[in-house]
Design a protein around this motif. Structure first.
Motif, PDB file in Angstrom:
ATOM      1  N   TYR A  15       0.849  -1.194   0.000  1.00 17.58           N
ATOM      2  CA  TYR A  15       0.000   0.000   0.000  1.00 17.58           C
ATOM      3  C   TYR A  15       0.886   1.246   0.000  1.00 17.58           C
ATOM      4  CZ  TYR A  15       1.214   0.678   4.906  1.00 17.58           C
ATOM      5  OH  TYR A  15       1.925   0.887   6.065  1.00 17.58           O
ATOM      6  N   ALA A  16       0.327   2.336  -0.487  1.00 22.00           N
ATOM      7  CA  ALA A  16       1.042   3.607  -0.503  1.00 22.00           C
ATOM      8  C   ALA A  16       0.758   4.348   0.795  1.00 22.00           C
ATOM      9  CB  ALA A  16       0.613   4.439  -1.701  1.00 22.00           C
ATOM     10  N   GLY A  17       1.810   4.615   1.579  1.00 19.55           N
ATOM     11  CA  GLY A  17       1.645   5.328   2.842  1.00 19.55           C
ATOM     12  C   GLY A  17       1.535   6.829   2.636  1.00 19.55           C
ATOM     13  N   GLU A  18       1.086   7.504   3.671  1.00 23.48           N
ATOM     14  CA  GLU A  18       0.952   8.960   3.595  1.00 23.48           C
ATOM     15  C   GLU A  18       2.295   9.643   3.395  1.00 23.48           C
ATOM     16  OE1 GLU A  18      -1.100  10.297   7.052  1.00 23.48           O
ATOM     17  OE2 GLU A  18      -3.015   9.364   6.485  1.00 23.48           O
TER      18      GLU A  18
ATOM     19  N   VAL B 170      -4.732  -1.015  11.172  1.00 25.01           N
ATOM     20  CA  VAL B 170      -5.412   0.277  11.077  1.00 25.01           C
ATOM     21  C   VAL B 170      -4.395   1.414  11.003  1.00 25.01           C
ATOM     22  CG1 VAL B 170      -6.949   1.876  12.297  1.00 25.01           C
ATOM     23  CG2 VAL B 170      -7.504  -0.562  12.199  1.00 25.01           C
ATOM     24  N   SER B 171      -3.286   1.288  11.730  1.00 27.95           N
ATOM     25  CA  SER B 171      -2.256   2.326  11.691  1.00 27.95           C
ATOM     26  C   SER B 171      -1.622   2.462  10.312  1.00 27.95           C
ATOM     27  CB  SER B 171      -1.163   2.034  12.725  1.00 27.95           C
ATOM     28  OG  SER B 171      -0.345   0.942  12.317  1.00 27.95           O
ATOM     29  N   LYS B 172      -1.761   1.438   9.498  1.00 30.06           N
ATOM     30  CA  LYS B 172      -1.225   1.478   8.134  1.00 30.06           C
ATOM     31  C   LYS B 172      -2.289   1.890   7.120  1.00 30.06           C
ATOM     32  CE  LYS B 172       1.911  -2.334   9.312  1.00 30.06           C
ATOM     33  NZ  LYS B 172       2.240  -3.760   9.061  1.00 30.06           N
ATOM     34  N   GLY B 173      -3.403   2.415   7.607  1.00 35.62           N
ATOM     35  CA  GLY B 173      -4.448   2.888   6.710  1.00 35.62           C
ATOM     36  C   GLY B 173      -5.502   1.864   6.375  1.00 35.62           C
ATOM     37  N   GLY B 174      -5.426   0.682   6.975  1.00 34.70           N
ATOM     38  CA  GLY B 174      -6.430  -0.338   6.721  1.00 34.70           C
ATOM     39  C   GLY B 174      -7.714  -0.070   7.474  1.00 34.70           C
ATOM     40  N   LYS B 175      -8.804  -0.638   6.993  1.00 33.43           N
ATOM     41  CA  LYS B 175     -10.108  -0.466   7.631  1.00 33.43           C
ATOM     42  C   LYS B 175     -10.334  -1.574   8.659  1.00 33.43           C
ATOM     43  CE  LYS B 175     -12.168   1.540   3.450  1.00 33.43           C
ATOM     44  NZ  LYS B 175     -13.218   1.382   2.405  1.00 33.43           N
ATOM     45  N   VAL B 176     -10.788  -1.190   9.848  1.00 38.60           N
ATOM     46  CA  VAL B 176     -10.955  -2.158  10.913  1.00 38.60           C
ATOM     47  C   VAL B 176     -11.942  -3.251  10.521  1.00 38.60           C
ATOM     48  CG1 VAL B 176     -12.798  -0.844  12.077  1.00 38.60           C
ATOM     49  CG2 VAL B 176     -11.331  -2.415  13.409  1.00 38.60           C
TER      50      VAL B 176
ATOM     51  N   THR C 136       6.172   2.878   0.169  1.00 40.40           N
ATOM     52  CA  THR C 136       5.340   1.681  -0.010  1.00 40.40           C
ATOM     53  C   THR C 136       5.512   0.765   1.191  1.00 40.40           C
ATOM     54  OG1 THR C 136       5.556   1.802  -2.416  1.00 40.40           O
ATOM     55  CG2 THR C 136       4.856  -0.300  -1.485  1.00 40.40           C
ATOM     56  N   GLY C 137       4.403   0.435   1.860  1.00 48.92           N
ATOM     57  CA  GLY C 137       4.440  -0.461   3.003  1.00 48.92           C
ATOM     58  C   GLY C 137       3.708  -1.755   2.712  1.00 48.92           C
ATOM     59  N   LEU C 138       3.687  -2.639   3.692  1.00 48.15           N
ATOM     60  CA  LEU C 138       3.012  -3.928   3.569  1.00 48.15           C
ATOM     61  C   LEU C 138       2.129  -4.137   4.788  1.00 48.15           C
ATOM     62  CD1 LEU C 138       6.106  -5.989   2.390  1.00 48.15           C
ATOM     63  CD2 LEU C 138       4.110  -5.472   0.988  1.00 48.15           C
ATOM     64  N   ARG C 139       0.929  -4.648   4.564  1.00 48.16           N
ATOM     65  CA  ARG C 139      -0.001  -4.892   5.662  1.00 48.16           C
ATOM     66  C   ARG C 139      -0.835  -6.128   5.353  1.00 48.16           C
ATOM     67  NH1 ARG C 139      -3.538   0.428   3.977  1.00 48.16           N
ATOM     68  NH2 ARG C 139      -4.735  -0.550   2.287  1.00 48.16           N
ATOM     69  N   CYS C 140      -1.377  -6.721   6.418  1.00 43.22           N
ATOM     70  CA  CYS C 140      -2.203  -7.919   6.269  1.00 43.22           C
ATOM     71  C   CYS C 140      -3.422  -7.784   7.166  1.00 43.22           C
ATOM     72  CB  CYS C 140      -1.420  -9.172   6.647  1.00 43.22           C
ATOM     73  SG  CYS C 140      -2.394 -10.697   6.556  1.00 43.22           S
ATOM     74  N   ALA C 141      -4.588  -8.094   6.629  1.00 42.75           N
ATOM     75  CA  ALA C 141      -5.830  -7.962   7.390  1.00 42.75           C
ATOM     76  C   ALA C 141      -5.919  -8.947   8.544  1.00 42.75           C
ATOM     77  CB  ALA C 141      -7.032  -8.151   6.461  1.00 42.75           C
ATOM     78  N   ALA C 142      -4.996  -9.938   8.599  1.00 40.47           N
ATOM     79  CA  ALA C 142      -4.977 -10.882   9.717  1.00 40.47           C
ATOM     80  C   ALA C 142      -3.931 -10.516  10.764  1.00 40.47           C
ATOM     81  CB  ALA C 142      -4.712 -12.297   9.204  1.00 40.47           C
ATOM     82  N   GLU C 143      -3.195  -9.436  10.562  1.00 41.24           N
ATOM     83  CA  GLU C 143      -2.210  -9.021  11.557  1.00 41.24           C
ATOM     84  C   GLU C 143      -2.919  -8.334  12.724  1.00 41.24           C
ATOM     85  OE1 GLU C 143       0.571  -5.927  10.310  1.00 41.24           O
ATOM     86  OE2 GLU C 143      -0.943  -5.071   8.981  1.00 41.24           O
ATOM     87  N   PRO C 144      -2.202  -7.943  13.782  1.00 41.93           N
ATOM     88  CA  PRO C 144      -2.860  -7.228  14.876  1.00 41.93           C
ATOM     89  C   PRO C 144      -3.670  -6.045  14.363  1.00 41.93           C
ATOM     90  CG  PRO C 144      -0.637  -7.835  15.517  1.00 41.93           C
ATOM     91  CD  PRO C 144      -0.779  -8.219  14.068  1.00 41.93           C
ATOM     92  N   VAL C 145      -4.885  -5.918  14.880  1.00 42.75           N
ATOM     93  CA  VAL C 145      -5.825  -4.940  14.333  1.00 42.75           C
ATOM     94  C   VAL C 145      -5.257  -3.524  14.398  1.00 42.75           C
ATOM     95  CG1 VAL C 145      -8.117  -3.917  14.601  1.00 42.75           C
ATOM     96  CG2 VAL C 145      -7.811  -6.398  14.879  1.00 42.75           C
ATOM     97  N   ASP C 146      -4.671  -3.152  15.529  1.00 40.59           N
ATOM     98  CA  ASP C 146      -4.132  -1.800  15.659  1.00 40.59           C
ATOM     99  C   ASP C 146      -3.041  -1.524  14.629  1.00 40.59           C
ATOM    100  OD1 ASP C 146      -5.842  -1.368  17.752  1.00 40.59           O
ATOM    101  OD2 ASP C 146      -4.338  -1.616  19.332  1.00 40.59           O
ATOM    102  N   ALA C 147      -2.209  -2.519  14.381  1.00 36.37           N
ATOM    103  CA  ALA C 147      -1.144  -2.345  13.396  1.00 36.37           C
ATOM    104  C   ALA C 147      -1.722  -2.152  11.999  1.00 36.37           C
ATOM    105  CB  ALA C 147      -0.204  -3.550  13.423  1.00 36.37           C
TER     106      ALA C 147
END
Length: 483
Positions: free
Chosen positions: A391-394, A411-417, A398-409
């Protein structure tokens, strides 16, 4: 048992097509032993190279029983790099009870050298071992969505002489060009899709990993598709030649393509598939390339029907997954097989389980993450990261995130809870299925999550301990379970 007549000629000669392709399943389920058993009797064995970097190092940390990994690594072109890996990961006596596996460094978009080198070695080992003892072709399976891990696995597979590459879970337009580039002895690149930003180019150059640039045999490419329309698009827009297709229906195990059109769900929340999700085989024949049918096709009658309708044959997964030659953990194999004999077990097409957003088949077995209470007890951790999205960060990076990772992490990367609800760590769960369960901080041992096709209960008719050769003989009409 009768000897199976080989369908393939030896590698490098003019060959006919296999009637049976063994599915490339999970992490370590379609391992080298299963692929070698199937290819050894003349059909097309497939190794799964998904997660192969972690599979490699976990086998080494478990002591490399039989010395198979080290035997294959002895043939790897750069022995200096091999010795470094052995010093880092090989434990001659295996791990101590409760000892965690040493992890592969979690790759990022810009720092992925360690994971890539282990991916090359792991794929090389898997194909090398699958090709031992016979002269018939062997194929590899990869998931298109795992873009960060694709090119090193392809190179390692080709370095060991893979004959076929099969890829689904996405639209693999760029893969033929990668195969062409590696075959010509050069580096190869693919694009990493970035949500909210421009794609990033990922390039694998063998010279950067201590490997001589050299020409390699170019494997055939059989993408997995769900429709003749997608097959036609790939023929026209892929970056190189396509040699055939696997047409997979929504009853197949693992990830399924989402239904076409506006999604609808049944009374228990499963996506509903319709006529638009069934490939038109008459249109497929017009494309002029061989194709195989997959998804609840594991019977002699289904093979005969496929041939009659113009297919080259069938791809079979679940029936091979539960045979004694597969990499599925034996206690899981026995438990599920027993449930099928005791009245059956449900397979649920879960629209939420996979962080990819693709529907994912989940076998409903006690003691696994299919049970909500066990899912709720698992501490969220992302320490393998195959299914992360870029994903493109603010900040423009470019970062990486997973919807199964810790929720706070997440969301902090721009993901929707809301995107985290019900998501399961398939990476760790599928490692557990193959016997490589990680021990997390605090002593939590990763649980299993089993995936199978809708035809799972058909294995009830089979004796415990049946072999891959029995499956081949059965599909060719020369064997009956229990006879």
């Amino acid at each position: 048992m009768m000897q199976t007549t080989a369908v393939f000629e030896p590698t490098g000669s003019t060959s006919t097509l296999p009637q049976i392709i063994q599915g490339g399943m999970g992490v370590g389920i379609s391992h080298w032993g299963l692929a070698r058993a199937v290819s050894g009797v003349g059909q097309l064995g497939i190794v799964s190279c998904t997660g192969i970097d972690n599979v490699l190092v976990r086998r080494l940390q478990d002591g490399d029983s039989g010395g198979h990994v080290r035997r294959a690594l002895a043939a790897y072109p750069n022995q200096e790099r091999v010795e470094k890996v052995l010093r880092m990961y090989f434990l001659p006596a295996g791990r101590e009870p409760g000892q965690a596996y040493r992890r592969v460094p979690l790759p990022t978009v810009t720092k992925h050298g360690a994971a890539w080198e282990l991916g090359v070695m792991g794929s090389f080992v898997e194909v090398f071992l699958a090709r031992e003892g016979h002269d018939n072709p062997v194929g590899v399976n990869l998931l298109t969505k795992l873009q960060l891990h694709t090119v090193p696995a392809l190179y390692g597979s080709m370095l060991a002489g893979a004959d076929v590459v099969i890829m689904g879970a996405g639209i693999p337009r760029e893969i033929p060009g990668v195969l062409d580039a590696f075959a010509a002895g050069g580096p190869a690149s693919i694009k990493l899709d970035v949500k909210g930003g421009d794609a990033v180019t990922l390039t694998f150059d063998p010279a950067e990993y201590g490997l001589e640039r050299r020409e390699l045999k170019r494997p055939k490419f059989y993408p997995i598709v769900t429709s003749h329309i997608l097959a036609g698009v790939l023929m026209k827009k892929a970056s190189g030649s396509v040699e055939g297709f696997v047409i997979e229906g929504p009853t197949a195990g693992g990830h399924n393509a989402p239904p076409r059109g506006q999604p609808t769900f049944d009374e228990i929340g499963q996506p509903v598939y319709g006529e638009r999700d069934i490939a038109d085989l008459d249109e497929m024949k017009k494309l002029g390339l061989p194709f195989w049918l997959a998804g609840s096709r594991a019977t002699p009658e289904a093979l005969a029907e496929a041939l009659e309708r113009g297919a080259a044959g069938i791809q079979v997964g679940t029936l091979f997954a539960y045979c004694a030659d597969s990499g599925l953990r034996d206690d899981l194999r026995q438990r599920v097989h027993g449930l099928t004999k005791e009245g059956g077990v449900d397979v649920y097409t879960d629209p939420l389980a996979s962080p990819t957003g693709f529907p994912f088949k989940v076998v409903q077995v006690d003691g696994t993450l299919a049970r909500p209470e066990l899912y709720a007890e698992r501490p969220r951790v992302c320490d393998i990261g195959y299914l992360r999205e870029a994903y493109a960060g603010e900040d423009g990076k470019t970062g990486l995130r997973c919807a199964a990772e810790p929720v706070d992490a997440y969301v902090s990367k721009g993901g929707k809870v809301e995107d985290t609800v019900g998501r399961k760590c398939l990476c760790n769960a599928l490692m557990t299925d193959a016997g490589y369960a990680q021990v997390q901080k605090g002593g939590y041992v990763e649980d299993s999550l089993i995936t199978s096709g809708d035809s799972l209960n058909d294995i009830a008719a089979w004796p415990r301990g049946y072999r891959a050769e029995d499956v081949v003989e059965y599909l060719l009409g020369r064997y009956q379970p229990g006879a």
